[in-house]
Design a protein around this motif. Structure first.
Motif, PDB file in Angstrom:
ATOM      1  N   MET A  15      33.321 -66.055 -43.219  1.00 28.06           N
ATOM      2  CA  MET A  15      34.146 -66.817 -44.151  1.00 28.06           C
ATOM      3  C   MET A  15      34.856 -65.862 -45.114  1.00 28.06           C
ATOM      4  O   MET A  15      36.049 -66.029 -45.389  1.00 28.06           O
ATOM      5  N   ASP A  16      34.138 -64.878 -45.619  1.00 27.20           N
ATOM      6  CA  ASP A  16      34.753 -63.918 -46.541  1.00 27.20           C
ATOM      7  C   ASP A  16      35.904 -63.175 -45.877  1.00 27.20           C
ATOM      8  O   ASP A  16      36.953 -62.940 -46.499  1.00 27.20           O
ATOM      9  N   ASP A  17      35.702 -62.800 -44.614  1.00 29.70           N
ATOM     10  CA  ASP A  17      36.771 -62.119 -43.877  1.00 29.70           C
ATOM     11  C   ASP A  17      37.989 -63.030 -43.738  1.00 29.70           C
ATOM     12  O   ASP A  17      39.135 -62.589 -43.920  1.00 29.70           O
ATOM     13  N   ALA A  18      37.731 -64.282 -43.382  1.00 26.83           N
ATOM     14  CA  ALA A  18      38.835 -65.227 -43.186  1.00 26.83           C
ATOM     15  C   ALA A  18      39.611 -65.433 -44.484  1.00 26.83           C
ATOM     16  O   ALA A  18      40.849 -65.465 -44.484  1.00 26.83           O
ATOM     17  N   ALA A  32      38.629 -70.499 -37.641  1.00 29.22           N
ATOM     18  CA  ALA A  32      39.157 -69.164 -37.923  1.00 29.22           C
ATOM     19  C   ALA A  32      38.805 -68.191 -36.801  1.00 29.22           C
ATOM     20  O   ALA A  32      39.632 -67.349 -36.409  1.00 29.22           O
ATOM     21  N   ARG A  33      37.604 -68.273 -36.278  1.00 26.87           N
ATOM     22  CA  ARG A  33      37.204 -67.388 -35.179  1.00 26.87           C
ATOM     23  C   ARG A  33      38.036 -67.646 -33.931  1.00 26.87           C
ATOM     24  O   ARG A  33      38.387 -66.698 -33.208  1.00 26.87           O
ATOM     25  N   GLU A  92      31.370 -74.348 -42.153  1.00 23.84           N
ATOM     26  CA  GLU A  92      31.102 -74.083 -40.736  1.00 23.84           C
ATOM     27  C   GLU A  92      32.316 -74.403 -39.879  1.00 23.84           C
ATOM     28  O   GLU A  92      32.671 -73.639 -38.960  1.00 23.84           O
ATOM     29  N   ALA A  93      32.983 -75.515 -40.166  1.00 29.74           N
ATOM     30  CA  ALA A  93      34.154 -75.904 -39.379  1.00 29.74           C
ATOM     31  C   ALA A  93      35.301 -74.926 -39.587  1.00 29.74           C
ATOM     32  O   ALA A  93      36.005 -74.560 -38.634  1.00 29.74           O
ATOM     33  N   ILE A  94      35.505 -74.489 -40.823  1.00 29.33           N
ATOM     34  CA  ILE A  94      36.579 -73.534 -41.098  1.00 29.33           C
ATOM     35  C   ILE A  94      36.319 -72.205 -40.391  1.00 29.33           C
ATOM     36  O   ILE A  94      37.215 -71.622 -39.777  1.00 29.33           O
ATOM     37  N   VAL A  95      35.085 -71.725 -40.456  1.00 29.29           N
ATOM     38  CA  VAL A  95      34.753 -70.455 -39.790  1.00 29.29           C
ATOM     39  C   VAL A  95      34.947 -70.578 -38.288  1.00 29.29           C
ATOM     40  O   VAL A  95      35.497 -69.656 -37.649  1.00 29.29           O
ATOM     41  N   PRO A 122      48.168 -67.494 -39.087  1.00 33.01           N
ATOM     42  CA  PRO A 122      47.263 -68.393 -38.365  1.00 33.01           C
ATOM     43  C   PRO A 122      46.037 -68.781 -39.190  1.00 33.01           C
ATOM     44  O   PRO A 122      45.596 -69.938 -39.158  1.00 33.01           O
ATOM     45  N   LEU A 123      45.494 -67.827 -39.940  1.00 31.63           N
ATOM     46  CA  LEU A 123      44.331 -68.145 -40.762  1.00 31.63           C
ATOM     47  C   LEU A 123      44.726 -68.988 -41.979  1.00 31.63           C
ATOM     48  O   LEU A 123      43.970 -69.872 -42.402  1.00 31.63           O
TER      49      LEU A 123
END
Length: 399
Positions: free
Chosen positions: A296-299, A285-286, A279-282, A309-310
């Motif tokens: 998450m898969d997109d990131a 990333a957003r 959740e924190a990574i997503v 950046p990602l």
């Protein structure tokens, strides 16, 4: 009430428990080696092993012959008969139930997934009972034996604050539960003796007895995914601590305190979990991608494709995890740390930073602690629950 389990493993003394555990986790092994590894006399090993052989839990393998002139009677190694008893393991997630049947060595024989449409405790108990019935009704690999004939114990793994002794889920944030007597409810519903454990601790039991922890007096397991979980084994024992939450590296603060420090659901700020959970990574990333619909898969895909950046988002998460691992190594000095979980499927975006930060943070000889980093299929969580059920053979009131 749990149904009776006739002629189960005759673990009635500490010596019997020691011999059986040694063969279970390290066998096939000769009686001489069991004696050497445990400190028991050869006569005590032979005495302890005999009832297990008679009950069908151990067998003597064919001798390989003498290893040296004058060595005496050829050794007949002792080995577990893994199909003598089966165990049910279920992992409860926010979305579904993952169930397995394992043998005595916690090898998965059957696996099933059921969707979970409600978090209300009565619904979860009913859904889990249905899943257990389906698993018990399956056929063993030989096609002749119904698992129901040889399965008496259920292990259940759930995220959160779990009191194994009382079978109480004290707090599970993902289910929204407080003080749910889950073990008692499931025993009444399934008829199986039920052992409840925190999911990470259950996974650690499987590693301790059947995985990376075999032969290690101390190790730590850290899981990366929806949360950052961890558990410790010191001097061969799973450490719960006075309040059952020992080793919670996910809630070690690793970010500078201040108004911009990330908030954690535990109420703290700057925790490893607040930076490195899925959740924190997503969320991070957003923000950097200015895309509120990013998954998450997109990131992961974009980071692997070179989106700097990602990539930095994942490196930041890896840095936080490395700091937490360094704290574990410095405080407890385990021989090795296993890093696993569904989040490690993107290990190529984490691993270098985790290892660099750990090497920088670990103090002195703690840097020699081995790091094992690998993804974790969801069935392994259920296998951990089954491993906890295997431990029910060793309940203290039988010793």
């Amino acid at each position: 009430m749990p149904r009776s389990a006739p002629a189960r493993a005759p673990i009635t003394s500490p010596a019997a428990a020691t011999v059986f555990t040694t063969v279970l986790t390290q066998g096939p092994v000769s009686r001489v080696d069991v004696a050497r590894r445990t400190g028991l006399s050869s006569a005590a090993v032979t005495k302890a092993a005999r009832p297990f052989i008679e009950a069908g839990y151990l067998e003597e393998l064919a001798s390989a012959g003498r290893t040296a002139p004058g060595a005496g009677r050829p050794a007949s190694p002792l080995a577990i008969r893994p199909d003598r008893e089966y165990f049910i393991g279920v992992k409860i997630t926010g979305d579904d139930l993952i169930g397995v049947v394992t043998d005595l060595r916690a090898q998965i024989r059957v696996a099933r997934h059921h969707a979970l449409t409600s978090h209300e405790a009565p619904h979860v108990v009913a859904a889990l009972t249905d899943l257990v019935g389906e698993l018990l009704g399956s056929r063993a690999p030989d096609g002749a034996t119904n698992f129901r004939d040889r399965a008496y114990c259920l292990g259940v793994a759930v995220s959160g604050d779990v009191d194994r002794d009382s079978g109480l889920v004290r707090y599970s944030p993902f289910l929204g539960w407080r003080d749910v007597p889950l073990a008692e409810l499931l025993e009444d519903a399934t008829g199986l003796a039920t052992t409840l454990e925190n999911d990470v601790k259950a996974l650690t039991v499987a590693e301790q007895w059947f995985g990376e922890g075999v032969g290690a007096s101390s190790f730590a397991l850290v899981t990366v995914g929806t949360g950052i979980g961890s558990a410790l084994v010191l001097d061969g024992r799973l450490v719960g601590g006075a309040h059952g939450v020992a080793g919670e590296v996910g809630h070690v603060p690793v970010a500078a305190m201040g108004p911009d420090s990330p908030r954690c659901h535990c109420g703290g700020t700057g925790c490893v979990e607040a930076i490195a959970s899925t959740e924190a990574i997503v969320a991070s990333a957003r923000r950097v991608a200015a895309d509120p619909a990013l998954t998450m898969d997109d990131a992961v895909s974009r980071a692997r494709a070179g989106d700097e950046p990602l990539r930095h988002v994942f490196a930041t998460a890896g840095h936080a995890i490395g700091l937490g691992l360094g704290a574990l190594a410095n405080l407890f000095g385990p021989e090795r740390i296993v890093v696993s979980g569904e989040g490690v499927a993107a290990y190529d975006l984490f691993e270098d930073q985790i290892r660099r930060t750990f090497a920088e943070q670990a103090f002195g000889s703690a840097v020699r602690c081995g790091l094992v980093i690998r993804p974790l299929p969801f069935e392994e969580w259920a296998r951990g629950a089954a491993a906890v059920a295997v431990q029910s053979l060793f309940v203290s009131d039988r010793l």
